[in-house]
Design a protein around this motif. Structure first.
Motif, PDB file in Angstrom:
ATOM      1  N   ASP A 136       0.835  -1.198   0.000  1.00 42.02           N
ATOM      2  CA  ASP A 136       0.000   0.000   0.000  1.00 42.02           C
ATOM      3  C   ASP A 136       0.868   1.246   0.000  1.00 42.02           C
ATOM      4  O   ASP A 136       2.086   1.177   0.183  1.00 42.02           O
ATOM      5  N   VAL A 137       0.224   2.390  -0.212  1.00 42.68           N
ATOM      6  CA  VAL A 137       0.964   3.645  -0.407  1.00 42.68           C
ATOM      7  C   VAL A 137       1.870   3.952   0.781  1.00 42.68           C
ATOM      8  O   VAL A 137       3.035   4.315   0.602  1.00 42.68           O
ATOM      9  N   ASP A 138       1.340   3.810   1.987  1.00 39.19           N
ATOM     10  CA  ASP A 138       2.137   4.140   3.172  1.00 39.19           C
ATOM     11  C   ASP A 138       3.396   3.289   3.237  1.00 39.19           C
ATOM     12  O   ASP A 138       4.484   3.786   3.521  1.00 39.19           O
ATOM     13  N   LEU A 140       1.137   3.905 -12.731  1.00 38.93           N
ATOM     14  CA  LEU A 140      -0.182   3.350 -13.042  1.00 38.93           C
ATOM     15  C   LEU A 140      -0.576   3.736 -14.459  1.00 38.93           C
ATOM     16  O   LEU A 140      -1.044   2.896 -15.237  1.00 38.93           O
ATOM     17  N   ARG A 190       2.882  -5.132 -12.686  1.00 39.23           N
ATOM     18  CA  ARG A 190       2.053  -5.796 -13.664  1.00 39.23           C
ATOM     19  C   ARG A 190       2.650  -7.104 -14.074  1.00 39.23           C
ATOM     20  O   ARG A 190       3.852  -7.226 -14.173  1.00 39.23           O
ATOM     21  N   ILE A 245       3.581   6.638  -7.988  1.00 38.51           N
ATOM     22  CA  ILE A 245       2.756   5.459  -8.280  1.00 38.51           C
ATOM     23  C   ILE A 245       1.732   5.791  -9.361  1.00 38.51           C
ATOM     24  O   ILE A 245       1.484   4.993 -10.274  1.00 38.51           O
ATOM     25  N   ALA A 246       1.140   6.993  -9.260  1.00 39.24           N
ATOM     26  CA  ALA A 246       0.137   7.387 -10.257  1.00 39.24           C
ATOM     27  C   ALA A 246       0.742   7.394 -11.655  1.00 39.24           C
ATOM     28  O   ALA A 246       0.126   6.929 -12.616  1.00 39.24           O
ATOM     29  N   ALA A 271      -3.407  -1.498  -9.810  1.00 38.63           N
ATOM     30  CA  ALA A 271      -4.093  -1.548  -8.527  1.00 38.63           C
ATOM     31  C   ALA A 271      -4.662  -2.948  -8.362  1.00 38.63           C
ATOM     32  O   ALA A 271      -5.182  -3.528  -9.310  1.00 38.63           O
ATOM     33  N   THR A 272      -4.530  -3.507  -7.155  1.00 39.95           N
ATOM     34  CA  THR A 272      -5.008  -4.880  -6.951  1.00 39.95           C
ATOM     35  C   THR A 272      -6.478  -4.906  -6.580  1.00 39.95           C
ATOM     36  O   THR A 272      -7.044  -5.966  -6.396  1.00 39.95           O
ATOM     37  N   GLY A 273      -7.091  -3.740  -6.433  1.00 42.46           N
ATOM     38  CA  GLY A 273      -8.522  -3.704  -6.112  1.00 42.46           C
ATOM     39  C   GLY A 273      -8.802  -3.693  -4.637  1.00 42.46           C
ATOM     40  O   GLY A 273      -9.944  -3.520  -4.227  1.00 42.46           O
ATOM     41  N   ASP A 274      -7.770  -3.898  -3.825  1.00 40.80           N
ATOM     42  CA  ASP A 274      -7.987  -3.836  -2.384  1.00 40.80           C
ATOM     43  C   ASP A 274      -7.181  -2.676  -1.791  1.00 40.80           C
ATOM     44  O   ASP A 274      -6.804  -2.705  -0.628  1.00 40.80           O
ATOM     45  N   GLY A 275      -6.908  -1.685  -2.617  1.00 38.90           N
ATOM     46  CA  GLY A 275      -6.221  -0.502  -2.121  1.00 38.90           C
ATOM     47  C   GLY A 275      -4.710  -0.633  -2.160  1.00 38.90           C
ATOM     48  O   GLY A 275      -4.003   0.233  -1.679  1.00 38.90           O
ATOM     49  N   ARG A 276      -4.202  -1.736  -2.728  1.00 38.89           N
ATOM     50  CA  ARG A 276      -2.747  -1.885  -2.813  1.00 38.89           C
ATOM     51  C   ARG A 276      -2.329  -1.859  -4.277  1.00 38.89           C
ATOM     52  O   ARG A 276      -3.156  -1.830  -5.178  1.00 38.89           O
ATOM     53  N   PHE A 277      -1.018  -1.884  -4.482  1.00 38.54           N
ATOM     54  CA  PHE A 277      -0.501  -1.785  -5.838  1.00 38.54           C
ATOM     55  C   PHE A 277       0.538  -2.868  -6.063  1.00 38.54           C
ATOM     56  O   PHE A 277       1.276  -3.233  -5.159  1.00 38.54           O
ATOM     57  N   SER A 333       2.770   9.037  -3.922  1.00 33.30           N
ATOM     58  CA  SER A 333       1.493   8.983  -4.640  1.00 33.30           C
ATOM     59  C   SER A 333       1.687   9.389  -6.096  1.00 33.30           C
ATOM     60  O   SER A 333       1.202   8.713  -7.015  1.00 33.30           O
TER      61      SER A 333
END
Lengths: 561, 283
Positions: B244-246, B267, B283, B263-264, B274-280, B260
């Motif tokens: 996650d971002v933190d 992305l 690919r 990562i953006a 994004a894994t859909g659960d707020g993490r990255f 941020s």
């Protein structure tokens, strides 16, 4: 349609009696006079066509009493004149004017209450009309008005009844509280009725609105008060509630900087939020800290939100007006009815009780899919219409959705301290419990990781809810001035046109969004939701233009792709 | 959907070399040409993020070089390899452990979609009658068919008792080159594949080039390159799995806002998802 109860004119009584020149056929002269006076003004209401006919009428004279009540359908209200007519004939008691079962049953309650309060229930032909008669009347709130109208029509109350009368009667004449007092009193005030007679428990609700609220313990006491024998003191206006105490303060939560940032953005802009993390990482605690940073309620919001609570029968007598934005957390066993409202008569559900505030769905994947799907309408429209055979009610339901979910069935996916045992298909199925259309309306997907033990003990100073709430309040003020003149209050409510007008990006931000669009990383719907969120992030940073860093954070929090 | 007998000219010649070549064989789509090199990429269904990344990188690199990717269309490593081969625009063959129609009836929706995509650009094959459902014994036999259709076998990630180890067994029995990717010691999903390396029966996989060179094919250098920028460090950081971002900001020693933005950008560039659960994740 409504008529004020008439006082007897003592002068008229004498004069007209002489003119009449014959013996009064009625039970008492007062009644004759009343009828005559009424007949002269409203011949049809008195059942007569002319004063001349009255003189020759063989019937005993009587009068029609009027008492003011108010009907409630959902949040919609209408003043209702309760008219009682007591005439000769076989003993009979009927209520007309489209009463529902609860109103029809008032006959039994009123009859017993009148008798058991030491009054006479007239053994004559009694007709009670609820005017306007074309709409169905629901609930038990008409009992008091019906009883007073009968007592007045049968001459047991001489004085006028000059206020709104609400309340349910028990068989022994004690007044019982009813639901939905607040919207009815508001309606009465709009029509210039500044006094309300109410059960003791409901009086603070009316008093809080500034109405002269007379708290009534029993039917007997009501009559004593109306006749001026015993004065009941009006309910005092409840004192303004002290500054609310919050269960959880943001400074109670260690670490979790990113989820806290997301909460702040949700509170400021009204964006929906999904918290995902292993069990025990503090998802629920984070959600429960949200009320402490929500902006204060605005005056018109207070009335509406309090009225919804009143209709649901959830008003706190000590604090009838809401002082903070509601935070509703229904359990995942809640039915569709409980969540969106319904029943006969239709009552507001959790989504409406959360209006102006937040709705928290813990373990959102455990809610039945059919229940979750019903959230789509309120999330899109900000209101929910409950239609049933014969009744429909629209309740406002504009809330910030906060949902929490485990990352996978075993809950350990992404947990550094435990190994997940779920298969990829299981995880996909688990995630799919929140359907695409619903997920689409969730602006932020935020991971809530486990905080390492050493961080739990570091004892560093953490930002308190008060500081964050200050930023949120200032951001809200920016939104209010931007959206001045519209009914929208926060960025999440902006229309697409407003997004185009208010979401100016700086050069770097412009480059980033065009790169994202041309790389097909965001959809058309996602584009507007993203800009609304970036606008809120910029507002929190007190920035006029949306910068690349604001947009980047919005992109990450949106977390899809 | 066609039914191929051994006598059919279109029947893959490679299968003649294994003990009991399936007869008949059901084929949806079109089998790749016989002279194209084919590599099987197999592994556990319970893959880690690292295993997923290895499978994807390897399949992408080999498929871009024109090598056919063969696998079993199970969830996890198998599906990842198929999907990456399609993404690279290459050909891929999925060998099912159940009848073709049985799979379309009860298979999970995501992999049914994948199967459809495979049939358009390669083939989905099965040695079982159309309506046979998968059982404990159908999958091991299918594994031999995977080996039969391939020139080499790569095991990415396999715990003890994994079906991928059976595939590895067949590869040795039929004398096909066998590569195994190394995993962290102590990680249970890698225990079986690591044990295979320790016996000396398999070659330790170090790069996609190693596999491609078997067929005299050169790969564009893509898998490993030195990292210099913060973006490279971030990608390296995400190699073992999602974060996650933190956590990313803390590990890179940069402010959350800076992380941020970084990562953006990645992305948008598509190197992080994004894994859909707020993490990255990579690919």
């Amino acid at each position: 349609m409504t008529r004020k109860p008439r006082k007897l004119g003592p002068n008229g009584t004498e004069g007209e009696k002489k003119e009449q020149g014959g013996p009064a056929l009625g039970r008492d002269t007062e009644a004759v006079a009343a009828t005559r006076e009424l007949a002269s003004e409203h011949p049809v209401a008195a059942g007569l066509t002319s004063p001349a006919e009255l003189i020759s009428a063989p019937e005993p004279a009587h009068r029609v009493a009027h008492v003011q009540a108010c009907a409630l359908w959902g949040l919609e209200t209408a003043l209702v004149a309760v008219e009682a007519d007591v005439s000769t004939g076989l003993p009979h008691f009927s209520i007309v004017g489209l009463p529902d079962t609860a109103v029809s049953e008032a006959r039994e309650r009123v009859r017993s209450a009148i008798r058991n309060s030491g009054f006479e229930f007239p053994l004559r032909r009694i007709v009670v009309n609820l005017a306007p008669a074309e709409r169905r009347k629901e609930g038990t709130g008409f009992d008091l008005a019906i009883a007073l109208a009968i007592l007045s029509a049968s001459g047991q109350i001489a004085s006028s009844i000059d206020g709104l009368c609400l309340g349910e009667l028990s068989l022994d004449g004690v007044l019982r509280p009813i639901r939905g007092v607040m919207p009815r009193v508001l309606r009465a005030r709009e029509n210039g009725i500044e006094r309300a007679y109410l059960p003791v428990e409901n009086a603070p609700e009316a008093a809080a609105l500034g109405t002269d609220a007379v708290p009534l313990p029993t039917l007997r006491a009501t009559v004593e008060h109306l006749e001026g024998r015993v004065r009941l003191a009006p309910a005092p206006t409840p004192p303004p509630a002290p500054h609310p105490e919050w269960d959880v303060d943001l400074s109670d939560i260690v670490g979790q900087e990113n989820p806290k940032r997301a909460l702040e953005i949700a509170a400021a802009g009204g964006h929906n939020l999904l918290l995902i993390g292993p069990p025990g990482t503090g998802k629920t605690m984070l959600a429960r800290a949200l009320p402490s940073i929500l902006p204060p309620l605005e005056p018109d919001e207070v009335l509406l939100a309090s009225a919804i609570h009143s209709v649901a029968g959830l008003t706190d007598p000590d604090r009838p007006l809401l002082t903070a934005r509601p935070f509703r957390a229904p359990h995942h066993t809640a039915s569709r009815l409980a969540l969106v409202g319904g029943g006969v008569p239709p009552r507001p559900g959790e989504v409406s009780l959360a209006h102006t505030g937040a709705l928290f769905l813990d373990e959102v994947g455990e809610f039945p899919p059919s229940v979750l799907e019903t959230l789509r309408e309120p999330l899109e429209e900000g209101a929910i219409t409950i239609s049933r055979a014969g009744s429909a009610a629209t309740y406002p339901a504009r809330f910030t959705l906060v949902a929490a979910q485990n990352p996978c069935p075993c809950g350990r996916l992404g947990d550094a301290e435990a190994e997940c045992t779920c298969l990829p298909d299981q995880v996909a199925r688990y995630r799919a419990r929140i359907s695409g259309p619903l997920l689409d309306r969730i602006d932020m997907r935020v991971a809530v990781p486990r905080v390492p033990y050493r961080e739990l003990r570091d004892g560093r100073a953490r930002e308190s809810s008060e500081e964050v709430a200050g930023r949120v309040r200032r951001a809200r003020e920016r939104m209010r001035s931007r959206l001045a003149g519209t009914r929208r209050r926060c960025n999440a409510e902006m229309t697409k046109r407003e997004v185009e007008r208010h979401c100016d990006l700086d050069a770097a931000g412009e480059r980033m969004i065009s790169a994202a669009v041309s790389a097909r990383r965001i959809s058309a719907r996602g584009y507007h939701r993203l800009l609304r969120m970036a606008r809120t992030i910029a507002d929190l940073a007190d920035a006029g233009e949306i910068g690349a860093d604001h947009l980047a954070l919005a992109l990450l929090l949106r977390g899809e792709m | 959907m066609i039914r191929l007998r051994r006598t059919d000219a279109r029947y893959p010649k490679r299968l003649e070399q294994i003990g009991h070549a399936p007869d008949p064989m059901w084929v949806a789509g079109r089998l790749p040409a016989e002279d194209r090199p084919a590599v099987a990429i197999v592994g556990t269904r319970r893959m880690t993020a690292y295993g997923r990344r290895l499978a994807r990188d390897l399949a992408l690199a080999l498929a871009r070089a024109g090598i056919v990717i063969v696998s079993g269309l199970a969830q996890g490593i198998d599906s990842t390899a198929h999907a990456a081969a399609l993404e690279a625009g290459g050909e891929t063959v999925a060998v099912l452990g159940e009848g073709l129609m049985a799979f379309t009836e009860v298979g999970p929706i995501l992999r049914r979609r994948l199967a459809k995509a495979i049939a358009e650009r390669g083939a989905v094959v099965s040695e079982y009658p159309l309506d046979v459902h998968g059982t404990d014994w159908t999958f091991p036999r299918r594994n031999e068919t995977i080996v039969g259709l391939s020139d080499a076998v790569v095991v990415i990630e396999a715990p003890h008792g994994s079906g991928a180890l059976i595939t590895a067994e067949f590869a040795r029995a039929h004398g096909k080159p066998l590569f195994v990717a190394p995993g962290s010691l102590g990680a249970w999903t890698w225990a079986g594949s690591n044990a295979l390396i320790s016996t000396g029966e398999a070659t330790l996989l170090t790069s996609a080039d190693q596999v491609a060179s078997l067929f005299g094919v050169a790969l564009a250098p893509s898998m490993l390159k030195p990292f210099t920028t913060t973006a490279d460090r971030l990608l390296e950081l995400l190699a073992p799995g999602a974060a996650d971002v933190d956590a990313i900001a803390a590990s890179l020693g940069i402010a959350a806002a800076e992380a941020s933005t970084l990562i953006a950008e990645l992305l948008i560039a598509g190197s992080v998802v994004a894994t859909g659960d707020g993490r990255f994740a990579r690919r």
